[in-house]
Scaffold this motif. Structure first.
Motif, short mmCIF file in Angstrom:
data_model
loop_
_atom_site.label_atom_id
_atom_site.label_comp_id
_atom_site.label_asym_id
_atom_site.label_seq_id
_atom_site.Cartn_x
_atom_site.Cartn_y
_atom_site.Cartn_z
N ASP A 139 0.83 -1.20 0.00
CA ASP A 139 0.00 0.00 0.00
C ASP A 139 0.87 1.25 0.00
O ASP A 139 1.92 1.30 0.65
CB ASP A 139 -0.92 0.01 1.23
N ASP A 140 0.42 2.26 -0.72
CA ASP A 140 1.11 3.54 -0.76
C ASP A 140 0.62 4.37 0.43
O ASP A 140 -0.44 4.99 0.38
CB ASP A 140 0.82 4.26 -2.07
N ILE A 141 1.40 4.38 1.51
CA ILE A 141 0.96 5.06 2.73
C ILE A 141 1.13 6.57 2.64
O ILE A 141 0.65 7.30 3.53
CB ILE A 141 1.72 4.51 3.96
N ASP A 142 1.81 7.06 1.62
CA ASP A 142 2.04 8.50 1.47
C ASP A 142 1.13 9.14 0.43
O ASP A 142 1.31 10.32 0.10
CB ASP A 142 3.51 8.76 1.09
N ALA A 143 0.18 8.39 -0.10
CA ALA A 143 -0.68 8.93 -1.17
C ALA A 143 -1.51 10.12 -0.68
O ALA A 143 -1.74 11.08 -1.43
CB ALA A 143 -1.60 7.83 -1.69
N ALA A 144 -1.93 10.09 0.59
CA ALA A 144 -2.76 11.18 1.10
C ALA A 144 -1.97 12.44 1.40
O ALA A 144 -2.55 13.50 1.61
CB ALA A 144 -3.49 10.71 2.37
N ASP A 145 -0.64 12.33 1.44
CA ASP A 145 0.20 13.48 1.79
C ASP A 145 0.96 14.05 0.61
O ASP A 145 1.96 14.75 0.79
CB ASP A 145 1.21 13.07 2.88
N VAL A 146 0.49 13.77 -0.60
CA VAL A 146 1.20 14.26 -1.78
C VAL A 146 1.24 15.78 -1.81
O VAL A 146 2.25 16.39 -2.18
CB VAL A 146 0.54 13.70 -3.05
N ASP A 147 0.15 16.42 -1.41
CA ASP A 147 0.07 17.88 -1.43
C ASP A 147 0.58 18.54 -0.15
O ASP A 147 0.55 19.76 -0.03
CB ASP A 147 -1.38 18.32 -1.68
N ASN A 148 1.01 17.72 0.81
CA ASN A 148 1.54 18.26 2.07
C ASN A 148 3.06 18.39 1.96
O ASN A 148 3.78 17.40 1.98
CB ASN A 148 1.16 17.33 3.23
N HIS A 149 3.53 19.62 1.84
CA HIS A 149 4.96 19.84 1.64
C HIS A 149 5.77 19.44 2.88
O HIS A 149 6.94 19.07 2.76
CB HIS A 149 5.22 21.31 1.30
N LEU A 150 5.17 19.52 4.06
CA LEU A 150 5.89 19.15 5.28
C LEU A 150 6.12 17.64 5.37
O LEU A 150 7.01 17.21 6.11
CB LEU A 150 5.11 19.63 6.51
N ALA A 151 5.33 16.87 4.65
CA ALA A 151 5.51 15.41 4.68
C ALA A 151 6.71 14.96 3.87
O ALA A 151 7.20 13.85 4.07
CB ALA A 151 4.25 14.71 4.17
N ALA A 152 7.20 15.80 2.95
CA ALA A 152 8.38 15.48 2.13
C ALA A 152 8.27 14.10 1.49
O ALA A 152 9.14 13.24 1.64
CB ALA A 152 9.65 15.57 2.98
N VAL A 153 7.16 13.90 0.78
CA VAL A 153 6.87 12.59 0.19
C VAL A 153 7.98 12.17 -0.78
O VAL A 153 8.31 10.99 -0.88
CB VAL A 153 5.50 12.63 -0.51
N GLU A 154 8.56 13.14 -1.49
CA GLU A 154 9.59 12.80 -2.48
C GLU A 154 10.84 12.21 -1.83
O GLU A 154 11.57 11.44 -2.45
CB GLU A 154 9.99 14.04 -3.29
N TYR A 155 11.09 12.56 -0.56
CA TYR A 155 12.34 12.17 0.08
C TYR A 155 12.15 11.25 1.28
O TYR A 155 13.13 10.83 1.89
CB TYR A 155 13.10 13.42 0.54
N VAL A 156 10.89 10.94 1.65
CA VAL A 156 10.66 10.23 2.91
C VAL A 156 11.30 8.85 2.91
O VAL A 156 11.84 8.41 3.94
CB VAL A 156 9.14 10.17 3.21
N GLU A 157 11.28 8.15 1.79
CA GLU A 157 11.89 6.82 1.74
C GLU A 157 13.40 6.92 1.93
O GLU A 157 14.00 6.11 2.67
CB GLU A 157 11.57 6.14 0.41
N ASP A 158 14.02 7.89 1.30
CA ASP A 158 15.47 8.06 1.46
C ASP A 158 15.81 8.47 2.89
O ASP A 158 16.84 8.04 3.44
CB ASP A 158 15.97 9.13 0.49
N ILE A 159 14.97 9.27 3.51
CA ILE A 159 15.22 9.70 4.89
C ILE A 159 15.22 8.51 5.83
O ILE A 159 16.12 8.35 6.67
CB ILE A 159 14.16 10.74 5.32
N TYR A 160 14.23 7.63 5.69
CA TYR A 160 14.16 6.49 6.60
C TYR A 160 15.18 5.41 6.27
O TYR A 160 15.62 4.68 7.17
CB TYR A 160 12.73 5.91 6.61
N ASN A 161 15.60 5.33 5.05
CA ASN A 161 16.73 4.45 4.75
C ASN A 161 18.00 4.95 5.42
O ASN A 161 18.82 4.16 5.93
CB ASN A 161 16.93 4.37 3.23
N PHE A 162 18.16 6.26 5.46
CA PHE A 162 19.30 6.85 6.16
C PHE A 162 19.21 6.62 7.67
O PHE A 162 20.22 6.33 8.32
CB PHE A 162 19.37 8.35 5.85
N TYR A 163 18.00 6.74 8.22
CA TYR A 163 17.83 6.46 9.65
C TYR A 163 18.23 5.02 9.99
O TYR A 163 18.88 4.78 11.02
CB TYR A 163 16.37 6.69 10.05
#
Length: 418
Positions: A139-163
Motif C-alpha cells: 500500500d502507498d501510505i504516502d498517497a494522502a500526503d502528496v500535497d503536504n509539503h511538510l511530509a516530504a513525500v519525495e524524500y521520505v523513503e530516502d530519509i528512513y533508509n538513512f535512519y
C-alpha cells in the motif's frame, strides 16, 4: 559587311531548322467546347503518360443517365457509416431496390491472430526471473500526503533508509558494569520520574525519546556517582527540550521541579559536560521517528492504535534490558506488532508493514513478548508513571486493555519491579 551578312544568314537557317524539329505535340480541343488557341509543349515522357491516362479516363466515363439512376446517400447515412468502425476493404452499396450487402473481402482482414506477441512474452519472462510477478501488493501510505509539503513525500523513503543506516551510531552497549554506584533499578526510577516531569511540562514526545538517548549515551562514557544521577537526568531533558521544543523550559523551572536539589550553576555545568562528551551529536534516530512511520503503515488515523504503540514503546524505554538489546527501529516495530496483537488486528502483520519496517513477524516475536510481559505487570509495578499516563481517557485508556494472549510469554523478561 560581307562577313556580317553571312553570319545573319547562318543564324536564320538555324532558327528555321529548330522550328522544323518534330518534338512538339498539338493538343486537340475537347468536344463540345469552343476551339481555343492551340497550345504546344514538348512531348516529354511524363506528359505522354498523362495524355494516355486522360484518354483512358475518358473511355471509362459512364453515361449521365446511369449516374442519375443511382441514389446519393444522405448526410445522416454518411455520419452513421463514419461512426461505425470502418474495417478495411468494406464496401457498402446503397440501392433503393436491394438490401445492404457487404463485400466478401471485408471479413478477411478483420480477424487477427490471437496470441501473445514476442514483446509481451519476453516482458513476462523477465518479470518472472526478477520476482516481480509474485511480488506482494504494498500500500502507498504516502498517497494522502502528496500535497503536504511538510511530509516530504519525495524524500521520505530516502530519509528512513538513512535512519536505518545510522541508528547504530546512537545505540549504547551494556554500561552498568562500568557504573559502580548505579544499577538498572536506579535507572528505572529516574526514567519514571522524567516521564512525570515530561507530562507536567506538556512537552513534545520527541523530547522524551531524545532525553532517554542522551542519558544512556552519557552514562555509557562517563562514570556518574549516585548523588548526581538525577542531575544528569534533568540536564539531559534540558538539552533535549532546547533541541526539540519551540518554548523550552527555563533552568529555574528545572530547579523548581527537582525540589531545589541542585543549583543553577550545577545544571549548566552538567549540561556543558554532557554536550562535550557526546561531541554535540544530537541528531540521532530515536524510536519515536520510526514509530511515527510504522504507525502510519499499520492503520493511519487510528488514535487507539497510536496510543497503544506509544504505551509499549515507553515501557521498553523504562526497561534497561530492552534498551540495550533492541535498536530503535526494532523497538518501534515490536511496539506496533504488540499493539496490533493487543487490539486483535487482522492480520497481525501485513506485507506493507514488513516492507516499511524491514522486519518479519518472526523477527519481532521475542521482543514483542517482552513488551507484553511489562504490560502484564504494569498494574502491580511500583513505578506507575507510564501506567497512569496511558490509563487516562485522553490516551484512550490503553493501559487498561487486557494483554495480548497470543504473546503471553512463558519465559518473560524480568519486570522493573522485580
Amino acid at each position: 559587311m560581307g562577313g556580317k551578312q553571312k553570319i545573319g544568314q547562318v543564324a536564320g537557317k538555324n532558327r528555321r531548322v529548330l522550328g522544323d524539329i518534330g518534338n512538339l505535340v498539338i493538343v486537340p480541343a475537347v468536344e463540345g467546347k469552343p476551339k481555343a488557341a492551340q497550345i504546344t509543349r514538348p512531348a516529354t515522357r511524363s506528359f505522354c503518360a498523362q495524355l494516355l491516362a486522360n484518354a483512358q479516363a475518358e473511355k471509362n466515363k459512364k453515361p449521365l443517365a446511369e449516374v442519375v439512376n443511382k441514389v446519393v446517400p444522405t448526410k445522416v447515412q454518411v455520419k452513421k457509416a463514419a461512426s461505425d468502425n470502418l474495417a478495411p476493404e468494406t464496401v457498402i452499396v446503397i440501392s433503393p431496390d436491394k438490401e445492404v450487402k457487404q463485400s466478401p473481402l471485408s471479413g478477411r482482414r478483420k480477424t487477427k491472430k490471437s496470441g501473445k506477441t514476442l514483446t509481451s512474452t519476453l516482458t513476462a519472462r523477465s518479470k518472472a526471473a526478477c520476482g516481480l510477478a509474485n511480488r506482494p501488493k504494498i500500500d502507498d501510505i504516502d498517497a494522502a500526503d502528496v500535497d503536504n509539503h511538510l511530509a516530504a513525500v519525495e524524500y521520505v523513503e530516502d530519509i528512513y533508509n538513512f535512519y536505518k543506516l545510522t541508528e547504530d551510531e546512537g545505540r549504547v552497549s551494556d554500561y552498568m558494569d562500568f557504573q559502580p554506584e548505579l544499577n538498572h533499578k536506579m535507572r528505572a526510577i529516574l526514567v519514571d520520574w522524567l516521564i512525570e516531569v515530561h507530562r507536567k511540562f506538556e512537552l513534545m514526545p520527541e523530547s522524551l525519546y531524545l532525553t532517554m538517548n542522551i542519558l544512556d549515551r552519557f552514562l555509557s562514557v562517563k562514570t556518574v556517582p549516585r548523588r548526581e544521577l538525577q542531575l544528569v537526568g534533568i540536564s539531559s531533558m534540558l538539552i533535549a527540550c532546547k533541541y526539540e521544543e519551540i518554548w523550552a523550559p527555563e533552568v529555574n523551572d528545572i530547579i523548581h521541579i527537582s525540589d531545589n536539589a541542585y543549583a543553577r550553576d550545577q545544571i549548566l555545568q552538567m549540561e556543558k559536560a554532557i554536550l562535550g562528551k557526546l561531541e554535540w551529536y544530537l541528531t540521532v534516530p530515536t524510536p519515536y521517528v520510526f514509530l511515527v512511520r510504522y504507525i502510519k503503515a499499520s492503520t493511519p488515523n487510528d488514535q487507539e492504535m497510536e496510543n497503544m504503540a506509544f504505551f509499549f514503546a515507553e515501557l521498553g524505554l523504562m526497561n534497561y534490558k530492552t534498551t540495550i538489546t533492541c535498536c530503535p527501529s526494532m523497538l518501534a516495530a515490536s511496539s506496533v506488532y504488540a499493539a496490533r496483537c493487543t487490539l486483535n488486528k487482522s492480520p497481525l502483520w501485513t506485507q506493507t508493514l514488513q516492507h516499511h519496517t524491514g522486519y518479519s513477524e518472526d523477527q519481532l516475536m521475542e521482543s514483542a513478548k517482552g513488551l507484553v510481559s511489562y504490560h502484564l505487570g504494569a498494574a502491580e509495578n511500583k513505578l506507575k508513571a507510564i501506567y497512569r499516563k496511558f490509563s487516562s481517557p485522553d490516551r484512550s485508556a490503553v493501559a487498561l486493555f487486557p494483554p495480548a494472549r497470543n504473546l503471553s510469554p512463558t519465559n518473560t523478561y524480568t519486570t522493573t519491579s522485580s
